[in-house]
Design a protein around this motif. Structure first.
Motif, PDB file in Angstrom:
ATOM      1  N   ARG A 154       0.929  -1.267   0.023  1.00  0.00           N
ATOM      2  CA  ARG A 154       0.154  -0.005  -0.080  1.00  0.00           C
ATOM      3  C   ARG A 154       0.918   1.412   0.011  1.00  0.00           C
ATOM      4  O   ARG A 154       1.785   1.281   0.622  1.00  0.00           O
ATOM      5  CB  ARG A 154      -1.018  -0.024   1.287  1.00  0.00           C
ATOM      6  CG  ARG A 154      -1.995  -1.059   1.038  1.00  0.00           C
ATOM      7  CD  ARG A 154      -2.915  -1.039   2.445  1.00  0.00           C
ATOM      8  NE  ARG A 154      -3.653   0.182   2.503  1.00  0.00           N
ATOM      9  CZ  ARG A 154      -4.463   0.286   3.518  1.00  0.00           C
ATOM     10  NH1 ARG A 154      -4.604  -0.329   4.321  1.00  0.00           N
ATOM     11  NH2 ARG A 154      -5.279   1.614   3.508  1.00  0.00           N
ATOM     12  N   ALA A 155       0.308   2.345  -0.606  1.00  0.00           N
ATOM     13  CA  ALA A 155       1.356   3.483  -0.571  1.00  0.00           C
ATOM     14  C   ALA A 155       1.086   4.354   0.635  1.00  0.00           C
ATOM     15  O   ALA A 155      -0.104   3.998   1.393  1.00  0.00           O
ATOM     16  CB  ALA A 155       0.643   4.456  -1.633  1.00  0.00           C
ATOM     17  N   PRO A 156       2.121   5.015   1.036  1.00  0.00           N
ATOM     18  CA  PRO A 156       1.990   5.781   2.310  1.00  0.00           C
ATOM     19  C   PRO A 156       0.671   6.689   2.526  1.00  0.00           C
ATOM     20  O   PRO A 156       0.341   6.662   3.406  1.00  0.00           O
ATOM     21  CB  PRO A 156       3.306   6.472   2.364  1.00  0.00           C
ATOM     22  CG  PRO A 156       4.011   5.876   1.531  1.00  0.00           C
ATOM     23  CD  PRO A 156       3.418   5.331   0.498  1.00  0.00           C
ATOM     24  N   SER A 157       0.280   7.236   1.283  1.00  0.00           N
ATOM     25  CA  SER A 157      -0.810   8.128   1.287  1.00  0.00           C
ATOM     26  C   SER A 157      -2.301   7.103   1.476  1.00  0.00           C
ATOM     27  O   SER A 157      -3.283   7.887   1.834  1.00  0.00           O
ATOM     28  CB  SER A 157      -1.136   8.801  -0.106  1.00  0.00           C
ATOM     29  OG  SER A 157      -1.236   7.795  -1.199  1.00  0.00           O
ATOM     30  N   ASP A 158      -2.152   5.916   1.440  1.00  0.00           N
ATOM     31  CA  ASP A 158      -3.195   4.861   1.732  1.00  0.00           C
ATOM     32  C   ASP A 158      -3.069   4.304   3.030  1.00  0.00           C
ATOM     33  O   ASP A 158      -3.680   3.065   3.398  1.00  0.00           O
ATOM     34  CB  ASP A 158      -3.266   4.099   0.700  1.00  0.00           C
ATOM     35  CG  ASP A 158      -4.001   4.645  -0.634  1.00  0.00           C
ATOM     36  OD1 ASP A 158      -4.470   5.721  -0.555  1.00  0.00           O
ATOM     37  OD2 ASP A 158      -3.597   3.992  -1.538  1.00  0.00           O
ATOM     38  N   GLY A 159      -2.064   4.820   4.026  1.00  0.00           N
ATOM     39  CA  GLY A 159      -1.826   4.026   5.097  1.00  0.00           C
ATOM     40  C   GLY A 159      -0.887   2.985   4.966  1.00  0.00           C
ATOM     41  O   GLY A 159      -0.652   2.522   6.098  1.00  0.00           O
ATOM     42  N   ARG A 203       5.859   3.616   5.333  1.00  0.00           N
ATOM     43  CA  ARG A 203       6.658   4.784   4.799  1.00  0.00           C
ATOM     44  C   ARG A 203       8.137   4.710   4.364  1.00  0.00           C
ATOM     45  O   ARG A 203       8.792   5.551   3.830  1.00  0.00           O
ATOM     46  CB  ARG A 203       6.610   5.847   5.821  1.00  0.00           C
ATOM     47  CG  ARG A 203       5.259   6.404   6.017  1.00  0.00           C
ATOM     48  CD  ARG A 203       5.105   7.700   7.014  1.00  0.00           C
ATOM     49  NE  ARG A 203       3.646   7.915   7.384  1.00  0.00           N
ATOM     50  CZ  ARG A 203       2.683   8.274   6.463  1.00  0.00           C
ATOM     51  NH1 ARG A 203       2.949   8.401   5.238  1.00  0.00           N
ATOM     52  NH2 ARG A 203       1.487   8.762   7.085  1.00  0.00           N
ATOM     53  N   GLY A 226       4.488   1.224  -1.420  1.00  0.00           N
ATOM     54  CA  GLY A 226       3.513   1.394  -2.817  1.00  0.00           C
ATOM     55  C   GLY A 226       4.084   0.611  -3.913  1.00  0.00           C
ATOM     56  O   GLY A 226       3.553   0.757  -4.916  1.00  0.00           O
TER      57      GLY A 226
END
Length: 158
Positions: free
Chosen positions: A55-60, A63, A105
């Motif tokens: 998952r991308a950092p923007s989606d939780g 990081r 991500g």
């Protein structure tokens, strides 16, 4: 003359069946030695390969990059359930093929080394499994290969 580079090049010429972790350790090729240990485990427990997307950092999602050499040991929802009917999470280390790490991500082919291999024997190519580092989903993987034939012969299972 770069002796280490020369030795690395020479190590690629060694036939696979004679290359051992001890040789890699003596040459101080840490990742190669770790790979030899990983393959030894696959010989005993079977091979599980999957196409993993974090998952991308923007989606939780995470990081920082996930180490690709068997250090990360996340939990996986592989379809098993507890006696109470809740999803059971099983632990497996990750080896990222062809890269030292997997970026947040990112997507890559990975190999999984389960803590309890017998719990993973129901996996089949095409099956979707989820990776968890916390309660939330950290990534989704599609099983590419789940080969336990060799281990069944070793343990007399069918």
């Amino acid at each position: 003359m770069d002796v280490v580079a020369l030795l690395r090049s020479a190590s690629l010429l060694v036939p696979e069946e004679t290359a051992t972790a001890a040789a890699a350790e003596e040459l101080r090729l840490e990742r190669s030695a770790a790979w030899c240990h990983w393959r030894e485990g696959e010989t005993r427990n079977g091979v599980i390969r999957a196409d993993l997307t974090l998952r991308a950092p923007s989606d939780g999602g995470r990081r920082s990059p996930a180490d690709g050499a068997g250090v990360l040991r996340p939990m996986w929802n592989i379809g098993n359930s507890t006696p109470a009917g809740e999803p059971e999470h099983n632990i497996a280390c990750i080896w990222v093929e062809d890269a030292p790490a997997l970026e947040p991500g990112g997507r890559a082919t990975v190999r999984l080394a389960p803590l309890t291999p017998r719990s993973w024997r129901h996996l089949e190519p095409g099956q979707v499994i989820t990776m968890h580092e916390t309660r939330t989903v950290a990534g989704t993987a599609v099983v590419l290969q789940a080969d336990f034939r060799h281990t069944e012969m070793c343990f007399g299972e069918s």
